[in-house]
Design a protein around this motif. Structure first.
Motif, PDB file in Angstrom:
ATOM      1  N   GLY A   1       3.202  -1.156   7.863  1.00  0.00           N
ATOM      2  CA  GLY A   1       1.834  -1.734   7.278  1.00  0.00           C
ATOM      3  C   GLY A   1       1.454  -0.725   5.808  1.00  0.00           C
ATOM      4  O   GLY A   1      -0.073  -0.451   6.561  1.00  0.00           O
ATOM      5  N   GLN A   2       2.553  -0.406   4.747  1.00  0.00           N
ATOM      6  CA  GLN A   2       1.596   0.091   3.852  1.00  0.00           C
ATOM      7  C   GLN A   2       1.007  -0.962   3.169  1.00  0.00           C
ATOM      8  O   GLN A   2       1.905  -1.338   2.388  1.00  0.00           O
ATOM      9  CB  GLN A   2       2.374   1.170   3.115  1.00  0.00           C
ATOM     10  CG  GLN A   2       2.426   2.256   4.186  1.00  0.00           C
ATOM     11  CD  GLN A   2       3.949   3.217   3.609  1.00  0.00           C
ATOM     12  OE1 GLN A   2       4.419   2.827   3.202  1.00  0.00           O
ATOM     13  NE2 GLN A   2       3.513   4.444   3.918  1.00  0.00           N
ATOM     14  N   PHE A   3      -0.326  -1.074   2.461  1.00  0.00           N
ATOM     15  CA  PHE A   3      -0.491  -1.924   1.340  1.00  0.00           C
ATOM     16  C   PHE A   3      -0.934  -0.732   0.327  1.00  0.00           C
ATOM     17  O   PHE A   3      -1.379   0.082   0.587  1.00  0.00           O
ATOM     18  CB  PHE A   3      -1.194  -2.326   2.257  1.00  0.00           C
ATOM     19  CG  PHE A   3      -1.964  -3.309   1.068  1.00  0.00           C
ATOM     20  CD1 PHE A   3      -1.391  -4.914   1.007  1.00  0.00           C
ATOM     21  CD2 PHE A   3      -3.231  -3.505   0.737  1.00  0.00           C
ATOM     22  CE1 PHE A   3      -1.468  -5.901   0.250  1.00  0.00           C
ATOM     23  CE2 PHE A   3      -3.901  -4.746  -0.231  1.00  0.00           C
ATOM     24  CZ  PHE A   3      -3.257  -6.055  -0.496  1.00  0.00           C
ATOM     25  N   SER A   4      -0.778  -1.840  -1.112  1.00  0.00           N
ATOM     26  CA  SER A   4      -0.908  -1.015  -1.879  1.00  0.00           C
ATOM     27  C   SER A   4      -1.531  -1.551  -2.646  1.00  0.00           C
ATOM     28  O   SER A   4      -1.483  -2.616  -2.709  1.00  0.00           O
ATOM     29  CB  SER A   4      -0.297  -0.036  -2.478  1.00  0.00           C
ATOM     30  OG  SER A   4       0.953  -0.411  -3.372  1.00  0.00           O
ATOM     31  N   VAL A   5      -1.874  -1.728  -4.790  1.00  0.00           N
ATOM     32  CA  VAL A   5      -2.007  -2.076  -4.999  1.00  0.00           C
ATOM     33  C   VAL A   5      -0.638  -3.552  -5.513  1.00  0.00           C
ATOM     34  O   VAL A   5       0.684  -4.469  -6.257  1.00  0.00           O
ATOM     35  CB  VAL A   5      -2.680  -1.899  -6.201  1.00  0.00           C
ATOM     36  CG1 VAL A   5      -3.449  -2.226  -6.413  1.00  0.00           C
ATOM     37  CG2 VAL A   5      -1.646  -1.083  -7.150  1.00  0.00           C
ATOM     38  N   LYS A   6       0.894  -2.164  -6.087  1.00  0.00           N
ATOM     39  CA  LYS A   6       1.690  -2.700  -5.568  1.00  0.00           C
ATOM     40  C   LYS A   6       2.596  -4.025  -4.805  1.00  0.00           C
ATOM     41  O   LYS A   6       3.012  -4.576  -4.745  1.00  0.00           O
ATOM     42  CB  LYS A   6       3.109  -1.481  -6.118  1.00  0.00           C
ATOM     43  CG  LYS A   6       2.800  -0.809  -6.654  1.00  0.00           C
ATOM     44  CD  LYS A   6       2.626  -0.697  -7.868  1.00  0.00           C
ATOM     45  CE  LYS A   6       3.282   0.044  -9.660  1.00  0.00           C
ATOM     46  NZ  LYS A   6       3.793   0.284 -10.228  1.00  0.00           N
ATOM     47  N   SER A   7       1.812  -4.105  -3.441  1.00  0.00           N
ATOM     48  CA  SER A   7       1.679  -4.903  -2.733  1.00  0.00           C
ATOM     49  C   SER A   7       1.238  -6.124  -3.821  1.00  0.00           C
ATOM     50  O   SER A   7       2.038  -7.191  -2.985  1.00  0.00           O
ATOM     51  CB  SER A   7       1.274  -4.782  -1.525  1.00  0.00           C
ATOM     52  OG  SER A   7       1.684  -3.606  -0.600  1.00  0.00           O
ATOM     53  N   ASP A   8      -0.032  -6.572  -3.773  1.00  0.00           N
ATOM     54  CA  ASP A   8       0.013  -8.006  -4.632  1.00  0.00           C
ATOM     55  C   ASP A   8       0.920  -7.716  -5.898  1.00  0.00           C
ATOM     56  O   ASP A   8       0.640  -9.195  -6.079  1.00  0.00           O
ATOM     57  CB  ASP A   8      -1.904  -7.428  -5.058  1.00  0.00           C
ATOM     58  CG  ASP A   8      -2.966  -7.004  -4.161  1.00  0.00           C
ATOM     59  OD1 ASP A   8      -2.383  -6.977  -2.672  1.00  0.00           O
ATOM     60  OD2 ASP A   8      -3.300  -6.296  -4.513  1.00  0.00           O
ATOM     61  N   VAL A   9       1.691  -6.632  -6.627  1.00  0.00           N
ATOM     62  CA  VAL A   9       3.046  -7.209  -7.722  1.00  0.00           C
ATOM     63  C   VAL A   9       3.885  -7.794  -7.164  1.00  0.00           C
ATOM     64  O   VAL A   9       3.792  -8.954  -7.399  1.00  0.00           O
ATOM     65  CB  VAL A   9       2.730  -6.037  -8.118  1.00  0.00           C
ATOM     66  CG1 VAL A   9       4.117  -6.312  -9.249  1.00  0.00           C
ATOM     67  CG2 VAL A   9       1.669  -5.297  -9.290  1.00  0.00           C
ATOM     68  N   PHE A  10       3.646  -7.627  -5.516  1.00  0.00           N
ATOM     69  CA  PHE A  10       5.057  -8.108  -5.622  1.00  0.00           C
ATOM     70  C   PHE A  10       4.693  -9.460  -4.615  1.00  0.00           C
ATOM     71  O   PHE A  10       6.103 -10.277  -4.930  1.00  0.00           O
ATOM     72  CB  PHE A  10       5.834  -7.486  -3.693  1.00  0.00           C
ATOM     73  CG  PHE A  10       6.486  -8.176  -3.109  1.00  0.00           C
ATOM     74  CD1 PHE A  10       7.810  -7.589  -3.562  1.00  0.00           C
ATOM     75  CD2 PHE A  10       6.423  -9.110  -2.417  1.00  0.00           C
ATOM     76  CE1 PHE A  10       9.106  -8.129  -3.044  1.00  0.00           C
ATOM     77  CE2 PHE A  10       7.539  -9.578  -1.491  1.00  0.00           C
ATOM     78  CZ  PHE A  10       8.907  -8.687  -1.654  1.00  0.00           C
ATOM     79  N   SER A  11       3.610 -10.214  -4.361  1.00  0.00           N
ATOM     80  CA  SER A  11       3.272 -11.523  -3.843  1.00  0.00           C
ATOM     81  C   SER A  11       3.160 -11.819  -4.976  1.00  0.00           C
ATOM     82  O   SER A  11       3.512 -13.573  -5.316  1.00  0.00           O
ATOM     83  CB  SER A  11       2.069 -11.057  -2.618  1.00  0.00           C
ATOM     84  OG  SER A  11       1.907 -10.500  -1.991  1.00  0.00           O
ATOM     85  N   PHE A  12       2.736 -11.808  -6.262  1.00  0.00           N
ATOM     86  CA  PHE A  12       2.385 -12.237  -7.597  1.00  0.00           C
ATOM     87  C   PHE A  12       3.956 -12.368  -8.556  1.00  0.00           C
ATOM     88  O   PHE A  12       4.277 -13.790  -9.030  1.00  0.00           O
ATOM     89  CB  PHE A  12       1.304 -11.462  -8.553  1.00  0.00           C
ATOM     90  CG  PHE A  12       1.409 -11.807 -10.018  1.00  0.00           C
ATOM     91  CD1 PHE A  12       1.044 -13.058 -10.201  1.00  0.00           C
ATOM     92  CD2 PHE A  12       2.284 -11.675 -10.819  1.00  0.00           C
ATOM     93  CE1 PHE A  12       0.672 -13.821 -11.308  1.00  0.00           C
ATOM     94  CE2 PHE A  12       2.927 -12.265 -12.092  1.00  0.00           C
ATOM     95  CZ  PHE A  12       1.622 -13.273 -12.391  1.00  0.00           C
TER      96      PHE A  12
END
Length: 165
Positions: free
Chosen positions: A9-20
């Motif tokens: 459940g940890q979300f960060s800007v790196k989560s967006d990078v993963f999705s990208f």
């Protein structure tokens, strides 16, 4: 969904990078993340891309429509796959920030770092996608990053945590 978000459940800007990164790989391959059928095998996009990258056959995974349309050079397409792999690395700290990704995409002379193995996702019943021949089945299950296909649950029970971020 990034592994750290799916598992803890940890979300960060790196989560967006993963999705990208997943989105880039979907565009380049013309395949959905969870539904690549190769003969009798069904693989997720990250596993499929990583296998091709390791084997040096990454050009085989490029969507034939992109190649036929002449929308870009093969070198640029492989570069996009390379950047996609950098974005989906399992360790969030190894994923580049979006500002660096923009520079990577716009530069024709920048040397890209070598990606490490991406996060491994698989069906709950298929534990052979992650290659770890030294582990027992029980430890493979503990180590495996699992996702559940749409509408599929082990026991038809779902859990929702209603906590704001």
């Amino acid at each position: 969904m990034s592994p750290e978000y799916a598992m803890r459940g940890q979300f960060s800007v790196k989560s967006d990078v993963f999705s990208f990164g997943v989105l880039v790989l979907e565009i380049m391959s013309g395949q959905k993340n969870r539904s690549i059928r190769i003969g009798d095998n069904v693989e997720d996009l990250l596993t499929f891309t990583w296998k091709n990258w390791r084997e040096g056959t990454v050009e085989n995974m490029i969507d034939p429509i992109l190649r036929a349309a002449g929308t870009g050079s093969l070198r640029d397409m492989i570069k996009c796959i390379h950047i996609g792999l950098l974005c989906v690395q399992e360790n969030a700290s190894k994923r580049p920030p979006m500002a660096s990704i923009l520079i990577m995409l716009s530069s024709s002379t920048m040397n890209l770092p070598v990606p490490s193995e991406p996060a491994c996702f698989m069906d709950i019943s298929l534990f052979d996608n992650c290659d770890d021949s030294n582990s027992s089945d029980a430890s493979k299950r503990l180590k495996a990053r699992t996702t559940i296909s749409e509408g599929l649950s082990i026991n038809d029970v779902t859990v929702t945590d209603l906590y704001p971020r």
